[in-house]
Design a protein around this motif. Sequence first.
Motif, PDB file in Angstrom:
ATOM      1  N   ILE A   1       4.326  -6.928  -3.475  1.00  0.00           N
ATOM      2  CA  ILE A   1       4.882  -6.658  -4.688  1.00  0.00           C
ATOM      3  C   ILE A   1       5.957  -5.638  -4.605  1.00  0.00           C
ATOM      4  O   ILE A   1       5.728  -4.305  -4.256  1.00  0.00           O
ATOM      5  CB  ILE A   1       3.806  -6.155  -5.910  1.00  0.00           C
ATOM      6  CG1 ILE A   1       2.663  -7.179  -5.918  1.00  0.00           C
ATOM      7  CG2 ILE A   1       4.774  -6.239  -7.089  1.00  0.00           C
ATOM      8  CD1 ILE A   1       1.664  -7.016  -6.954  1.00  0.00           C
ATOM      9  N   LEU A   2       7.300  -6.249  -4.802  1.00  0.00           N
ATOM     10  CA  LEU A   2       8.376  -5.247  -4.753  1.00  0.00           C
ATOM     11  C   LEU A   2       9.054  -4.926  -6.264  1.00  0.00           C
ATOM     12  O   LEU A   2       9.000  -5.880  -6.929  1.00  0.00           O
ATOM     13  CB  LEU A   2       9.465  -6.054  -4.074  1.00  0.00           C
ATOM     14  CG  LEU A   2      10.630  -5.451  -3.942  1.00  0.00           C
ATOM     15  CD1 LEU A   2      10.787  -4.440  -3.212  1.00  0.00           C
ATOM     16  CD2 LEU A   2      11.754  -6.497  -3.232  1.00  0.00           C
TER      17      LEU A   2
ATOM     18  N   VAL B   1      10.183  -7.041 -10.978  1.00  0.00           N
ATOM     19  CA  VAL B   1       9.160  -6.768 -10.441  1.00  0.00           C
ATOM     20  C   VAL B   1       8.580  -8.259  -9.656  1.00  0.00           C
ATOM     21  O   VAL B   1       8.559  -9.147 -10.384  1.00  0.00           O
ATOM     22  CB  VAL B   1       7.789  -6.312 -11.018  1.00  0.00           C
ATOM     23  CG1 VAL B   1       6.661  -6.192  -9.842  1.00  0.00           C
ATOM     24  CG2 VAL B   1       8.067  -5.014 -11.431  1.00  0.00           C
ATOM     25  N   VAL B   2       8.702  -8.465  -8.424  1.00  0.00           N
ATOM     26  CA  VAL B   2       8.677  -9.741  -7.774  1.00  0.00           C
ATOM     27  C   VAL B   2       7.537  -9.493  -6.667  1.00  0.00           C
ATOM     28  O   VAL B   2       7.137  -8.754  -5.962  1.00  0.00           O
ATOM     29  CB  VAL B   2      10.002 -10.277  -7.164  1.00  0.00           C
ATOM     30  CG1 VAL B   2      10.914 -10.419  -8.174  1.00  0.00           C
ATOM     31  CG2 VAL B   2      10.381  -9.299  -5.980  1.00  0.00           C
ATOM     32  N   LEU B   3       6.757 -10.899  -6.416  1.00  0.00           N
ATOM     33  CA  LEU B   3       6.054 -11.120  -5.447  1.00  0.00           C
ATOM     34  C   LEU B   3       6.966 -11.505  -4.275  1.00  0.00           C
ATOM     35  O   LEU B   3       7.744 -12.527  -4.693  1.00  0.00           O
ATOM     36  CB  LEU B   3       4.949 -12.004  -5.678  1.00  0.00           C
ATOM     37  CG  LEU B   3       3.686 -11.584  -6.284  1.00  0.00           C
ATOM     38  CD1 LEU B   3       2.809 -12.855  -6.939  1.00  0.00           C
ATOM     39  CD2 LEU B   3       2.809 -10.719  -5.179  1.00  0.00           C
TER      40      LEU B   3
ATOM     41  N   LEU C   1       7.109 -11.732 -11.032  1.00  0.00           N
ATOM     42  CA  LEU C   1       5.734 -11.522 -11.500  1.00  0.00           C
ATOM     43  C   LEU C   1       5.467 -11.792 -13.280  1.00  0.00           C
ATOM     44  O   LEU C   1       6.434 -11.376 -14.011  1.00  0.00           O
ATOM     45  CB  LEU C   1       5.321  -9.987 -11.269  1.00  0.00           C
ATOM     46  CG  LEU C   1       3.722  -9.698 -11.322  1.00  0.00           C
ATOM     47  CD1 LEU C   1       2.980 -10.415 -10.194  1.00  0.00           C
ATOM     48  CD2 LEU C   1       3.592  -8.264 -11.489  1.00  0.00           C
ATOM     49  N   ASP C   2       4.279 -12.532 -13.432  1.00  0.00           N
ATOM     50  CA  ASP C   2       4.181 -12.964 -14.759  1.00  0.00           C
ATOM     51  C   ASP C   2       3.412 -11.973 -15.445  1.00  0.00           C
ATOM     52  O   ASP C   2       3.051 -10.962 -14.692  1.00  0.00           O
ATOM     53  CB  ASP C   2       3.100 -14.229 -14.638  1.00  0.00           C
ATOM     54  CG  ASP C   2       3.485 -15.096 -15.936  1.00  0.00           C
ATOM     55  OD1 ASP C   2       4.538 -15.043 -16.727  1.00  0.00           O
ATOM     56  OD2 ASP C   2       2.923 -16.130 -16.053  1.00  0.00           O
TER      57      ASP C   2
ATOM     58  N   GLY D   1       3.330  -1.926 -14.581  1.00  0.00           N
ATOM     59  CA  GLY D   1       1.809  -1.730 -14.970  1.00  0.00           C
ATOM     60  C   GLY D   1       1.141  -3.208 -14.514  1.00  0.00           C
ATOM     61  O   GLY D   1       0.176  -3.113 -13.942  1.00  0.00           O
ATOM     62  N   ASP D   2       1.772  -4.120 -14.848  1.00  0.00           N
ATOM     63  CA  ASP D   2       1.435  -5.559 -14.442  1.00  0.00           C
ATOM     64  C   ASP D   2       1.104  -5.707 -12.801  1.00  0.00           C
ATOM     65  O   ASP D   2       0.216  -6.170 -12.421  1.00  0.00           O
ATOM     66  CB  ASP D   2       2.027  -6.629 -14.739  1.00  0.00           C
ATOM     67  CG  ASP D   2       2.032  -6.744 -16.399  1.00  0.00           C
ATOM     68  OD1 ASP D   2       1.150  -6.837 -17.046  1.00  0.00           O
ATOM     69  OD2 ASP D   2       2.964  -6.881 -16.829  1.00  0.00           O
ATOM     70  N   ALA D   3       2.085  -5.206 -12.119  1.00  0.00           N
ATOM     71  CA  ALA D   3       2.120  -4.911 -10.716  1.00  0.00           C
ATOM     72  C   ALA D   3       0.897  -4.167 -10.112  1.00  0.00           C
ATOM     73  O   ALA D   3       0.261  -4.659  -9.291  1.00  0.00           O
ATOM     74  CB  ALA D   3       3.453  -4.384 -10.252  1.00  0.00           C
TER      75      ALA D   3
END
Length: 218
Positions: A32-33, A39-41, A176-177, A189-191
């Motif tokens: 996860i970046l 924020v991306v996978l 990221l969703d 936070g989701d990450a």
Amino acid sequence: MTTSLAPRATHHRSWSTIAAGSRALAAGELIILRHHRRVVLVGCAGAATTEQMAFLIRHTTGFLQVALHERTCDRLVLPEATPTVRAISTLGHGQCVTVDAAAGITTGISGADRARTARILADPATEPGDLTRPGHLIPVRVTPREFRTRLTTASVALALSDTAESHYSGAVFADLDGIADPTAVGDRGDAEILAERYGLTLVAGPDPEGQLSLTHHL
């Protein structure tokens, strides 16, 4: 892929360096970046598996992109969907006409099909005729300028994958969703929630105005 994407016992995971992210990618993992406000996978396109693609589709917006060097896009005749008048700071900067692998897939949209297309895009032996247009993966053209003057999320992901996988150049990534708020894209936070749940490496990207310290991305 060397690690499972099954849920694990949760424990706090801290944000790691770019070098740690490259090592995780080299081990066949997704990372996860976090770069600027995104924020991306991220995974290595050349080693993309069906399991990884299914995970990306499930936990992101589903808008899967593959960062490629400009020279690769030129070799594969991948024109930009909108000319480069787009500002480098826009999310759509560098996005090319969508593609599928020309052989070995069905509809092109499944995890297995998109994994094959990602591997085809990253393979240095691929020729323009090995791809059909339009398709279900979005190549993103990354110019040398993006490594030197203003880093984009695509350029950071590509530099990481280049260092992790020297024989194949390309990084598959998607935003990221939201987990806490499913109507929004994911945030820090989701990450952290997703990383704790699946044992993923969290990577804090460099300043957008800086330069990458990795040495194998040009």
